[in-house]
Write an enzyme that holds these catalytic residues in place. Structure first.
Site, PDB file in Angstrom:
ATOM      1  N   ASP A 152      45.661 -16.027 -16.966  1.00 16.37           N
ATOM      2  CA  ASP A 152      45.309 -15.131 -15.863  1.00 16.37           C
ATOM      3  C   ASP A 152      46.609 -14.565 -15.310  1.00 16.37           C
ATOM      4  O   ASP A 152      47.695 -15.054 -15.614  1.00 16.37           O
ATOM      5  CB  ASP A 152      44.566 -15.917 -14.766  1.00 16.37           C
ATOM      6  CG  ASP A 152      44.225 -15.041 -13.569  1.00 16.37           C
ATOM      7  OD1 ASP A 152      43.846 -13.872 -13.762  1.00 16.37           O
ATOM      8  OD2 ASP A 152      44.369 -15.500 -12.417  1.00 16.37           O
ATOM      9  N   SER A 153      46.474 -13.579 -14.434  1.00 19.81           N
ATOM     10  CA  SER A 153      47.655 -13.041 -13.772  1.00 19.81           C
ATOM     11  C   SER A 153      48.268 -14.076 -12.820  1.00 19.81           C
ATOM     12  O   SER A 153      49.413 -13.945 -12.431  1.00 19.81           O
ATOM     13  CB  SER A 153      47.260 -11.793 -12.986  1.00 19.81           C
ATOM     14  OG  SER A 153      46.189 -12.104 -12.117  1.00 19.81           O
ATOM     15  N   GLY A 165      45.912  -6.245 -10.685  1.00 16.76           N
ATOM     16  CA  GLY A 165      44.809  -5.351 -10.308  1.00 16.76           C
ATOM     17  C   GLY A 165      45.230  -3.989  -9.800  1.00 16.76           C
ATOM     18  O   GLY A 165      44.445  -3.042  -9.824  1.00 16.76           O
ATOM     19  N   CYS A 194      40.840 -13.398 -16.604  1.00 15.90           N
ATOM     20  CA  CYS A 194      41.279 -12.363 -15.667  1.00 15.90           C
ATOM     21  C   CYS A 194      40.414 -11.154 -15.949  1.00 15.90           C
ATOM     22  O   CYS A 194      40.362 -10.664 -17.085  1.00 15.90           O
ATOM     23  CB  CYS A 194      42.750 -12.033 -15.923  1.00 15.90           C
ATOM     24  SG  CYS A 194      43.364 -10.652 -14.960  1.00 15.90           S
ATOM     25  N   ASN A 195      39.716 -10.700 -14.928  1.00 19.41           N
ATOM     26  CA  ASN A 195      38.816  -9.562 -15.125  1.00 19.41           C
ATOM     27  C   ASN A 195      39.587  -8.292 -15.451  1.00 19.41           C
ATOM     28  O   ASN A 195      39.121  -7.460 -16.223  1.00 19.41           O
ATOM     29  CB  ASN A 195      37.990  -9.327 -13.865  1.00 19.41           C
ATOM     30  CG  ASN A 195      36.946 -10.395 -13.682  1.00 19.41           C
ATOM     31  OD1 ASN A 195      35.793 -10.191 -14.018  1.00 19.41           O
ATOM     32  ND2 ASN A 195      37.336 -11.556 -13.180  1.00 19.41           N
ATOM     33  N   THR A 196      40.766  -8.156 -14.835  1.00 13.72           N
ATOM     34  CA  THR A 196      41.545  -6.940 -15.049  1.00 13.72           C
ATOM     35  C   THR A 196      41.957  -6.842 -16.521  1.00 13.72           C
ATOM     36  O   THR A 196      41.771  -5.808 -17.168  1.00 13.72           O
ATOM     37  CB  THR A 196      42.773  -6.941 -14.110  1.00 13.72           C
ATOM     38  OG1 THR A 196      42.301  -7.103 -12.764  1.00 13.72           O
ATOM     39  CG2 THR A 196      43.565  -5.681 -14.219  1.00 13.72           C
ATOM     40  N   CYS A 238      36.179 -10.546 -10.346  1.00  9.98           N
ATOM     41  CA  CYS A 238      37.597 -10.871 -10.174  1.00  9.98           C
ATOM     42  C   CYS A 238      37.687 -12.385 -10.035  1.00  9.98           C
ATOM     43  O   CYS A 238      36.865 -12.982  -9.330  1.00  9.98           O
ATOM     44  CB  CYS A 238      38.149 -10.197  -8.915  1.00  9.98           C
ATOM     45  SG  CYS A 238      39.829 -10.723  -8.514  1.00  9.98           S
ATOM     46  N   THR A 239      38.648 -12.956 -10.728  1.00 10.90           N
ATOM     47  CA  THR A 239      38.721 -14.427 -10.760  1.00 10.90           C
ATOM     48  C   THR A 239      38.957 -15.068  -9.391  1.00 10.90           C
ATOM     49  O   THR A 239      38.659 -16.235  -9.192  1.00 10.90           O
ATOM     50  CB  THR A 239      39.856 -14.868 -11.697  1.00 10.90           C
ATOM     51  OG1 THR A 239      40.992 -14.057 -11.430  1.00 10.90           O
ATOM     52  CG2 THR A 239      39.445 -14.726 -13.129  1.00 10.90           C
ATOM     53  N   HIS A 240      39.526 -14.304  -8.466  1.00 11.40           N
ATOM     54  CA  HIS A 240      39.770 -14.867  -7.128  1.00 11.40           C
ATOM     55  C   HIS A 240      38.496 -14.936  -6.289  1.00 11.40           C
ATOM     56  O   HIS A 240      38.410 -15.714  -5.360  1.00 11.40           O
ATOM     57  CB  HIS A 240      40.771 -14.011  -6.361  1.00 11.40           C
ATOM     58  CG  HIS A 240      42.194 -14.205  -6.784  1.00 11.40           C
ATOM     59  ND1 HIS A 240      42.634 -13.937  -8.053  1.00 11.40           N
ATOM     60  CD2 HIS A 240      43.278 -14.638  -6.089  1.00 11.40           C
ATOM     61  CE1 HIS A 240      43.931 -14.192  -8.123  1.00 11.40           C
ATOM     62  NE2 HIS A 240      44.341 -14.612  -6.945  1.00 11.40           N
ATOM     63  N   GLU A 244      45.104 -15.586  -1.908  1.00 13.22           N
ATOM     64  CA  GLU A 244      46.483 -16.025  -2.179  1.00 13.22           C
ATOM     65  C   GLU A 244      47.159 -16.554  -0.916  1.00 13.22           C
ATOM     66  O   GLU A 244      47.985 -17.447  -0.982  1.00 13.22           O
ATOM     67  CB  GLU A 244      47.305 -14.846  -2.734  1.00 13.22           C
ATOM     68  CG  GLU A 244      46.841 -14.347  -4.083  1.00 13.22           C
ATOM     69  CD  GLU A 244      47.451 -15.095  -5.265  1.00 13.22           C
ATOM     70  OE1 GLU A 244      48.456 -15.789  -5.069  1.00 13.22           O
ATOM     71  OE2 GLU A 244      46.888 -14.986  -6.372  1.00 13.22           O
TER      72      GLU A 244
END
Ligand code: DGL
Length: 268
Positions: free
Chosen positions: A14-15, A47, A77-79, A188-190, A156
């Site tokens: 992931d990012s 993103g 990571c969706n992006t 989005c993973t977050h 974050e």
């Protein structure tokens, strides 16, 4: 017949730390697998970056994970899943999973009104990857896509329980309250880490957490292809980040409940 590939690790990247939501679900349902997780903490967030840069990052990480001998790569990571899955296949390994397809399939099973909201980063929303996949599966579905760029920093910065989180979520999603959209894909993973706040803002809407859907998709696929580990003992996890390992370690525990003992640095 089993072979050495079964005992190779699953690579997840992931990012940053959002992909831990996918890692967490995979770890839960595949406890015997070895896993390598990479979080690109030096270059997060993806993103708001251009597709060209995102594809370059995906290439570098795929080469790195391939070098570690992974049997599959899960793009948590969706992006990256929206923009660069082909790059991961080209430079990584053949068996690659993104988060889009599992999330879409899950949403299509849940919706009754045929109206689905997709939220994600700007890059994901601008790519229309979710909408395209939904249309491919069922062209009658009505889809609305909305970028929610402030959601990642809320997570974050660990503001998920702060009242500002509720206000921001309300600002982005309040417009869907009294509509007949009945499902929302957390693209989005977050965002699964904000699930409770989103649920409060949209109590009547099904929340589609693509991290869970992705984990089941991975398990099912590896089982069918006879690629799961035979080990009886608990699998290990190796964590790599590109910057700020201590910070990652602390946030991983605080936000995702993931305990990390050792963490390695990998820079490109
Ligand atoms: N992991 C990214 C995603 O799922 C969100 C964070 C970022 O912008 O890098 O789209």
């Amino acid at each position: 017949m089993k072979n050495s590939i079964n005992e190779s690790p699953i690579g997840i990247f992931d990012s940053g730390l959002g992909g831990l939501t996918v890692y967490r679900e995979i770890r839960k349902i595949l406890p015997n697998e070895d896993i390598v997780y990479f979080g690109d903490t030096m270059r997060v967030p993806y993103g708001n970056k251009s597709p060209d840069n995102i594809r370059t990052f995906a290439k570098e990480i795929s080469i790195f994970l391939k070098g570690l001998g992974v049997k599959t790569i899960v793009v948590a990571c969706n992006t990256v899943s929206s923009i660069a899955l082909d790059v991961v296949r080209k430079f990584g390994v053949d068996t690659v999973f993104g988060v889009i397809e599992p999330g879409v399939k899950f949403a299509l099973k849940r919706t009754r009104t045929g109206k689905i909201i997709v939220i994600g980063t700007r890059a994901t929303v601008n790519s229309h990857a979710y909408k395209t996949k939904i249309m491919e599966e069922n062209s009658k579905i009505k889809v609305v896509e909305k970028a929610c760029p402030l959601f990642v920093p809320i997570v974050e910065e660990n503001f998920i329980r702060h009242k500002s989180a509720g206000l921001i979520v309300e600002e982005y999603l309040g417009e869907f309250k009294n509509t007949d959209y009945d499902s929302i894909i957390l693209g989005c993973t977050h965002y699964p880490l904000l699930k409770n706040v989103i649920k409060k803002a949209l109590p009547k809407i099904n929340i589609i957490d693509s991290s869970k859907a992705c984990a089941y998709f991975v398990k099912d696929f590896l089982y069918k292809k006879n690629m799961l580990s035979d080990k009886r003992k608990e699998g290990s996890t190796e964590f790599y980040v590109s910057d700020m390992p201590q910070n990652f370690k602390e946030l991983a525990y605080r936000l995702a409940g993931v305990k990390i003992c050792k963490i390695n640095i990998k820079r490109f």
